[in-house]
Design a protein around this motif. Sequence first.
Motif, PDB file in Angstrom:
ATOM      1  N   TRP A  47      -7.065   5.531  -1.640  1.00 53.16           N
ATOM      2  CA  TRP A  47      -7.745   4.414  -1.001  1.00 53.16           C
ATOM      3  C   TRP A  47      -8.160   3.361  -2.019  1.00 53.16           C
ATOM      4  O   TRP A  47      -8.258   2.174  -1.681  1.00 53.16           O
TER       5      TRP A  47
ATOM      6  N   GLU B 210      -6.200   2.612  -4.503  1.00 54.06           N
ATOM      7  CA  GLU B 210      -4.926   1.898  -4.636  1.00 54.06           C
ATOM      8  C   GLU B 210      -4.734   0.915  -3.484  1.00 54.06           C
ATOM      9  O   GLU B 210      -4.268  -0.212  -3.675  1.00 54.06           O
ATOM     10  N   ALA B 211      -5.102   1.337  -2.279  1.00 51.23           N
ATOM     11  CA  ALA B 211      -5.018   0.433  -1.131  1.00 51.23           C
ATOM     12  C   ALA B 211      -5.920  -0.780  -1.345  1.00 51.23           C
ATOM     13  O   ALA B 211      -5.555  -1.915  -0.997  1.00 51.23           O
TER      14      ALA B 211
ATOM     15  N   SER C 183       2.558   1.651  -3.373  1.00 48.19           N
ATOM     16  CA  SER C 183       1.615   2.081  -4.409  1.00 48.19           C
ATOM     17  C   SER C 183       1.317   3.566  -4.277  1.00 48.19           C
ATOM     18  O   SER C 183       1.272   4.298  -5.276  1.00 48.19           O
ATOM     19  N   TRP C 184       1.092   4.030  -3.062  1.00 48.52           N
ATOM     20  CA  TRP C 184       0.836   5.452  -2.838  1.00 48.52           C
ATOM     21  C   TRP C 184       2.018   6.301  -3.307  1.00 48.52           C
ATOM     22  O   TRP C 184       1.850   7.309  -3.983  1.00 48.52           O
TER      23      TRP C 184
ATOM     24  N   VAL D 212       0.835  -1.202   0.000  1.00 46.79           N
ATOM     25  CA  VAL D 212       0.000   0.000   0.000  1.00 46.79           C
ATOM     26  C   VAL D 212       0.871   1.252   0.000  1.00 46.79           C
ATOM     27  O   VAL D 212       0.656   2.179  -0.792  1.00 46.79           O
TER      28      VAL D 212
END
Length: 427
Positions: free
Chosen positions: A115, A117-118, A16-17, A13
């Motif tokens: 979120w 992406e999460a 990705s962020w 996560v």
Amino acid sequence: MSCATVIALLWGVFSSWTYNDRFSPEDWRRPLRADASGYYIYVPGAFQYCFRASLVDPDLPARVGHGFRLDHDRDRIVTKYYYGAAVLMAPFHVIAELVVGPGTTDGFTAVHQRWLEAGGIFYGSMGLLLLAMACQRLMPADPWVAPMMVLAVAFGTNVFYYAFRMPGYSHIYSFFWVCTAVWCVCGMRESGHRWWKRWLFHLACAMIFWTRPVDAIAIVGLYAWLLLERCPALRTWSFLVGAGLSLAIVGFPQLAYWKYVHGTWLHYSYGDEGFTNWARPDIIRELFAPENGLVSHAPAMLLLPLGLWTLKRGHRICMVVILALFIVSVYACAAWHTWHFNCSYGLRPMVQYMPFLGVAIWSLLERRGIKALAWRSVVLPIVMPLCFINYRVMLEYSSCDSWVGWDWSWYMDDVKAAVLCGEEHDH
């Protein structure tokens, strides 16, 4: 869930962020642009806009890449995509809304993207975990087999790309549901399984269909696996009734949306797009072309033949089902009017079939004996570095048109020209 899984999830996560923040809001690589916004619009459409075009900023479709359109004559938000992916996006949209304040934005902010992406990392990771658990139940293996299979499926195919970089598309959510269904099948093959596992299987199959109806191919394969294994659950009428009931209940929101937007309960939303190449599917390019070819962007597929061969011993039915699934699904992709599916990394409709590749790879890795060890000693040192290279290419892939017009024949012509030029200089 093990501590290692939690750590890997949090790392994914955060990564990705960090990675996706590099792109400007207008960049096509943003996870909520183009087709992705067409899948996602169901969530803000239901929570904020009641699917009414008059409540939406007229500039929003253009700002997010025209993944949906506004019908101002009928006051409707119109998208051609199915709603299944939005079901799994919704919990993370709710979290984003709680962060920014419910209803205070258009639902497409950087917070909403983060979120989403999460969510992509979460569902991709949970899918791989369920797949490893299913394989362990089907073919008990040493502890090292699970991480090797997970690495091969995640990074040796385009699964990572659609979890890490493009979670707005439907594919990682279909992948999760297929992994869930495979996990259920591996439990239902045995007698005495719990009733809730049947209903989870029905739910997974229904969600697979209403996310991408063409993936009924996977559902048929899963049912064939249970049927050929003579699963005790299939001997009861309640099983088939439950399957039909789940398909109807899960599908009702989609039918209601079509009725609201188009005036009919059933509607083909893709217009003139369809499977127009049934008689002339370009299978070779589908598999090996530089422009989104399956094997070209999924080197772990090289392990499929050996995996199927090892499945032949003790799991012949599983081998036949997986082989048939790949043949039919590749043919279906090649029959689509654009075999390369435009902007994508690799053959994106095959992401949700990678769990079946994982079962075959697991069989290859868990097999004991001198022959199996010899094969792995030869093949894995070749394939695993290719998987790492594929992972790096997925991170660096930066253009929707990177391989357009680039084909092996073009490459060979260039090589021949270089050779001839070299010979002329020698003379």
